[in-house]
Motif scaffolding. Structure first.
Motif, PDB file in Angstrom:
ATOM      1  N   LYS A 116      63.571-113.472 -66.458  1.00 63.18           N
ATOM      2  CA  LYS A 116      62.391-114.134 -67.032  1.00 63.18           C
ATOM      3  C   LYS A 116      62.751-115.523 -67.540  1.00 63.18           C
ATOM      4  O   LYS A 116      61.956-116.458 -67.420  1.00 63.18           O
ATOM      5  CB  LYS A 116      61.806-113.282 -68.151  1.00 63.18           C
ATOM      6  N   MET A 117      63.969-115.643 -68.102  1.00 65.09           N
ATOM      7  CA  MET A 117      64.410-116.950 -68.569  1.00 65.09           C
ATOM      8  C   MET A 117      64.544-117.912 -67.383  1.00 65.09           C
ATOM      9  O   MET A 117      64.093-119.062 -67.450  1.00 65.09           O
ATOM     10  CB  MET A 117      65.757-116.830 -69.281  1.00 65.09           C
ATOM     11  N   ILE A 118      65.129-117.430 -66.291  1.00 63.36           N
ATOM     12  CA  ILE A 118      65.285-118.258 -65.094  1.00 63.36           C
ATOM     13  C   ILE A 118      63.916-118.659 -64.539  1.00 63.36           C
ATOM     14  O   ILE A 118      63.717-119.801 -64.118  1.00 63.36           O
ATOM     15  CB  ILE A 118      66.109-117.514 -64.022  1.00 63.36           C
ATOM     16  N   ARG A 119      62.970-117.735 -64.568  1.00 63.60           N
ATOM     17  CA  ARG A 119      61.631-118.036 -64.031  1.00 63.60           C
ATOM     18  C   ARG A 119      60.896-119.065 -64.872  1.00 63.60           C
ATOM     19  O   ARG A 119      60.010-119.761 -64.376  1.00 63.60           O
ATOM     20  CB  ARG A 119      60.804-116.752 -63.935  1.00 63.60           C
ATOM     21  N   ARG A 120      61.218-119.183 -66.156  1.00 64.81           N
ATOM     22  CA  ARG A 120      60.557-120.175 -67.020  1.00 64.81           C
ATOM     23  C   ARG A 120      61.138-121.577 -66.857  1.00 64.81           C
ATOM     24  O   ARG A 120      60.514-122.558 -67.254  1.00 64.81           O
ATOM     25  CB  ARG A 120      60.658-119.754 -68.486  1.00 64.81           C
ATOM     26  N   MET A 121      62.328-121.681 -66.291  1.00 70.58           N
ATOM     27  CA  MET A 121      62.998-122.982 -66.203  1.00 70.58           C
ATOM     28  C   MET A 121      62.208-124.046 -65.440  1.00 70.58           C
ATOM     29  O   MET A 121      62.101-125.184 -65.925  1.00 70.58           O
ATOM     30  CB  MET A 121      64.399-122.815 -65.623  1.00 70.58           C
ATOM     31  N   PRO A 122      61.627-123.750 -64.275  1.00 70.38           N
ATOM     32  CA  PRO A 122      60.862-124.808 -63.590  1.00 70.38           C
ATOM     33  C   PRO A 122      59.691-125.334 -64.430  1.00 70.38           C
ATOM     34  O   PRO A 122      59.433-126.547 -64.444  1.00 70.38           O
ATOM     35  CB  PRO A 122      60.353-124.117 -62.321  1.00 70.38           C
ATOM     36  N   THR A 123      59.022-124.465 -65.150  1.00 67.40           N
ATOM     37  CA  THR A 123      57.918-124.904 -66.009  1.00 67.40           C
ATOM     38  C   THR A 123      58.433-125.786 -67.131  1.00 67.40           C
ATOM     39  O   THR A 123      57.828-126.815 -67.462  1.00 67.40           O
ATOM     40  CB  THR A 123      57.173-123.688 -66.582  1.00 67.40           C
ATOM     41  N   LYS A 124      59.561-125.408 -67.717  1.00 65.19           N
ATOM     42  CA  LYS A 124      60.150-126.208 -68.793  1.00 65.19           C
ATOM     43  C   LYS A 124      60.585-127.580 -68.275  1.00 65.19           C
ATOM     44  O   LYS A 124      60.460-128.582 -68.985  1.00 65.19           O
ATOM     45  CB  LYS A 124      61.349-125.477 -69.407  1.00 65.19           C
ATOM     46  N   ILE A 125      61.085-127.624 -67.058  1.00 68.45           N
ATOM     47  CA  ILE A 125      61.490-128.902 -66.473  1.00 68.45           C
ATOM     48  C   ILE A 125      60.277-129.817 -66.302  1.00 68.45           C
ATOM     49  O   ILE A 125      60.326-130.998 -66.653  1.00 68.45           O
ATOM     50  CB  ILE A 125      62.220-128.681 -65.133  1.00 68.45           C
ATOM     51  N   VAL A 126      59.181-129.272 -65.785  1.00 71.98           N
ATOM     52  CA  VAL A 126      57.958-130.067 -65.619  1.00 71.98           C
ATOM     53  C   VAL A 126      57.446-130.521 -66.983  1.00 71.98           C
ATOM     54  O   VAL A 126      57.052-131.682 -67.145  1.00 71.98           O
ATOM     55  CB  VAL A 126      56.881-129.270 -64.844  1.00 71.98           C
ATOM     56  N   ASP A 127      57.483-129.630 -67.977  1.00 75.46           N
ATOM     57  CA  ASP A 127      57.069-130.008 -69.331  1.00 75.46           C
ATOM     58  C   ASP A 127      57.911-131.162 -69.860  1.00 75.46           C
ATOM     59  O   ASP A 127      57.383-132.111 -70.448  1.00 75.46           O
ATOM     60  CB  ASP A 127      57.203-128.822 -70.294  1.00 75.46           C
ATOM     61  N   ALA A 128      59.214-131.088 -69.648  1.00 75.94           N
ATOM     62  CA  ALA A 128      60.111-132.127 -70.139  1.00 75.94           C
ATOM     63  C   ALA A 128      59.851-133.459 -69.444  1.00 75.94           C
ATOM     64  O   ALA A 128      59.803-134.508 -70.092  1.00 75.94           O
ATOM     65  CB  ALA A 128      61.562-131.701 -69.942  1.00 75.94           C
ATOM     66  N   ILE A 129      59.682-133.426 -68.144  1.00 75.33           N
ATOM     67  CA  ILE A 129      59.464-134.670 -67.394  1.00 75.33           C
ATOM     68  C   ILE A 129      58.170-135.349 -67.829  1.00 75.33           C
ATOM     69  O   ILE A 129      58.152-136.532 -68.165  1.00 75.33           O
ATOM     70  CB  ILE A 129      59.445-134.405 -65.876  1.00 75.33           C
TER      71      ILE A 129
END
Length: 86
Positions: A41-54
């Motif tokens: 679940k942590m790995i699956r959240r990473m792409p969303t967090k990356i988009v949020d950060a950008i």
């Protein structure tokens, strides 16, 4: 006019990135073994967090103005070019 066009373009790119993560990346990651575990679940959240950060960073930079952007662009020819683009 240019600022509203840039804002519209930024919002369109952000929406496209979020749709890509939601409709393409997340379903692919969900198919990996262990995707329903805590680590998965942590790995699956990473792409969303990356988009949020950008896109969060770009919004903060827009709020602070181009003077801060020019300082963050760094020295040299590339820094000057980045500052002009902002």
């Amino acid at each position: 006019k240019a600022k509203s066009a840039a804002s519209w373009l930024g919002e369109t790119i952000e929406a496209s990135a979020r749709a890509g993560v939601k409709n393409i990346v997340d379903p692919l990651l969900a198919k990996l073994p262990g995707a329903d575990t805590g680590f998965g679940k942590m790995i699956r959240r990473m792409p969303t967090k990356i988009v949020d950060a950008i896109f969060g960073f770009s919004k903060k930079a827009d709020e602070k103005g181009s003077a801060v952007g020019a300082a963050a662009a760094g020295p040299g020819a590339l820094g000057k070019w980045i500052a002009q683009a902002m």
